[in-house]
Design an enzyme around this catalytic site. Structure first.
Site, PDB file in Angstrom:
ATOM      1  N   GLU A 164       0.806  -1.220   0.000  1.00  0.00           N
ATOM      2  CA  GLU A 164       0.000   0.000   0.000  1.00  0.00           C
ATOM      3  C   GLU A 164       0.844   1.277   0.000  1.00  0.00           C
ATOM      4  O   GLU A 164       0.496   2.254  -0.678  1.00  0.00           O
ATOM      5  CB  GLU A 164      -0.938   0.005   1.214  1.00  0.00           C
ATOM      6  CG  GLU A 164      -2.023  -1.054   1.183  1.00  0.00           C
ATOM      7  CD  GLU A 164      -1.551  -2.417   1.671  1.00  0.00           C
ATOM      8  OE1 GLU A 164      -2.347  -3.368   1.632  1.00  0.00           O
ATOM      9  OE2 GLU A 164      -0.360  -2.522   2.089  1.00  0.00           O
ATOM     10  N   ARG A 172     -18.109  -2.352   3.803  1.00  0.00           N
ATOM     11  CA  ARG A 172     -18.186  -3.725   3.313  1.00  0.00           C
ATOM     12  C   ARG A 172     -19.629  -4.215   3.181  1.00  0.00           C
ATOM     13  O   ARG A 172     -19.999  -4.822   2.176  1.00  0.00           O
ATOM     14  CB  ARG A 172     -17.442  -4.652   4.273  1.00  0.00           C
ATOM     15  CG  ARG A 172     -17.550  -6.126   3.916  1.00  0.00           C
ATOM     16  CD  ARG A 172     -16.927  -7.001   4.991  1.00  0.00           C
ATOM     17  NE  ARG A 172     -16.769  -8.375   4.565  1.00  0.00           N
ATOM     18  CZ  ARG A 172     -16.236  -9.338   5.312  1.00  0.00           C
ATOM     19  NH1 ARG A 172     -15.798  -9.046   6.541  1.00  0.00           N
ATOM     20  NH2 ARG A 172     -16.133 -10.568   4.858  1.00  0.00           N
TER      21      ARG A 172
END
Length: 308
Positions: free
Chosen positions: A55, A164
């Site tokens: 990342e 999510r």
């Protein structure tokens, strides 16, 4: 109406934007199936790059691509995008004010069974602390689509917070008005103002209905943009509301509640109560179980209003 995750709307909207604008480049840290950037890969593979489980490097690459004139979307789970790569976002994206949109999914405790290591409750605080960073947390899939378009249209760094779990649809795609930095009043009332963002907007609306049966008539605001906060709306509400209750799927430290309290304390002091994570980590469990345990339900909002 059907429940849809905000990350689903993000992927579909970004795919359309990428087809319309070849300067949009999308990066993902090996989670394109989960973040839904795979939708871009399916229609514009030359504009989608899998950066692997790295990342920090992804944010550095995003900075370089943005410095070369592109609009860059960088996606991963919120924990890894804002936590692991914070230094790169701050120094390589925020400091030079580059056109990178950090669009992170799986934020908050509704990641559920993945547990505390993946439940990001500090991300809004981290991102709003970076000078010049816009921070947006949409309430449903319709608003997530509009937010994706909006951050793509402005120049500069943005953080778009996505979830999510599938959530109830609140807005009508034909009538929604979305403007960065301007909260949406969903119910007009008096005396009590409930200021919510993300999945807590649905909870706020449910709490509003229950509070009506108890003699209250609260105003409910979807404060989708935490930074820049809608100062004008908060100050206006302070003229007719003595109590503000903030609601967020985030720590009460540094998030929406802090932003509202900071604004009111400076320009229109009023009592503020905060519904959110109370300086604790989460744990593994279903989203519903966790929301109940940590006090992030409509019932908890009602209790905050009635607290003596």
């Amino acid at each position: 109406m059907a429940k849809v995750a905000t990350r689903e709307a993000y992927g579909k909207t970004l795919a359309k934007l990428a087809q319309e604008n070849k300067n949009i480049i999308v990066l993902d840290a090996d989670l394109s199936g989960s973040t839904k950037t795979k939708d871009v890969k399916n229609v514009a593979p030359e504009q989608h790059y899998n950066m692997g489980i790295a990342e920090s490097n992804m944010m550095g690459v995003a900075a370089g691509l943005a410095a070369s004139g592109n609009t860059v979307f960088a996606s991963s789970f919120a924990m890894f995008a804002t936590g692991r790569a914070f230094e790169q976002i701050r120094n390589s994206i925020g400091y030079p004010h580059l056109n990178v949109k950090v669009c992170a999914s799986h934020a908050g405790i509704t990641v559920g069974e993945d547990g505390a290591s993946h439940q990001t409750i500090e991300d809004i605080s981290l991102m709003r602390g970076i000078p010049g960073m816009v921070v947006v947390c949409p309430a449903d899939s319709v608003e997530a689509a509009e937010a994706t378009k909006a951050v793509a249209a402005i120049d500069g760094p943005c953080y778009l917070r996505l979830g999510r779990s599938a959530v109830e649809t609140i807005y009508d795609e034909n009538t929604i008005h979305f403007e960065i930095g301007k909260g949406n009043v969903l119910h007009e009332g008096k005396d009590v103002a409930i200021i919510a963002c993300g999945i807590m907007v649905e909870a706020a609306l449910k709490a509003c209905e229950e509070l009506k049966t108890k003699g209250y008539n609260p105003t409910v605001v979807d404060m989708h943009t935490i930074k820049p906060i809608d100062k004008d709306l908060l100050v206006k509400l302070a003229e007719t509301h003595d109590l503000f209750v903030t609601c967020e799927e985030h720590s009460v430290i540094g998030g929406l509640g802090s932003a509202v309290a900071e604004t009111l304390s400076q320009y229109a002091p009023r009592k503020v109560r905060m519904v959110g994570m109370k300086d604790v980590f989460g744990e593994s469990g279903t989203p519903a179980e966790l929301l109940e345990k940590y006090g992030l339900t409509a019932k908890d909002i009602v209790n905050a209003v009635e607290e003596k």
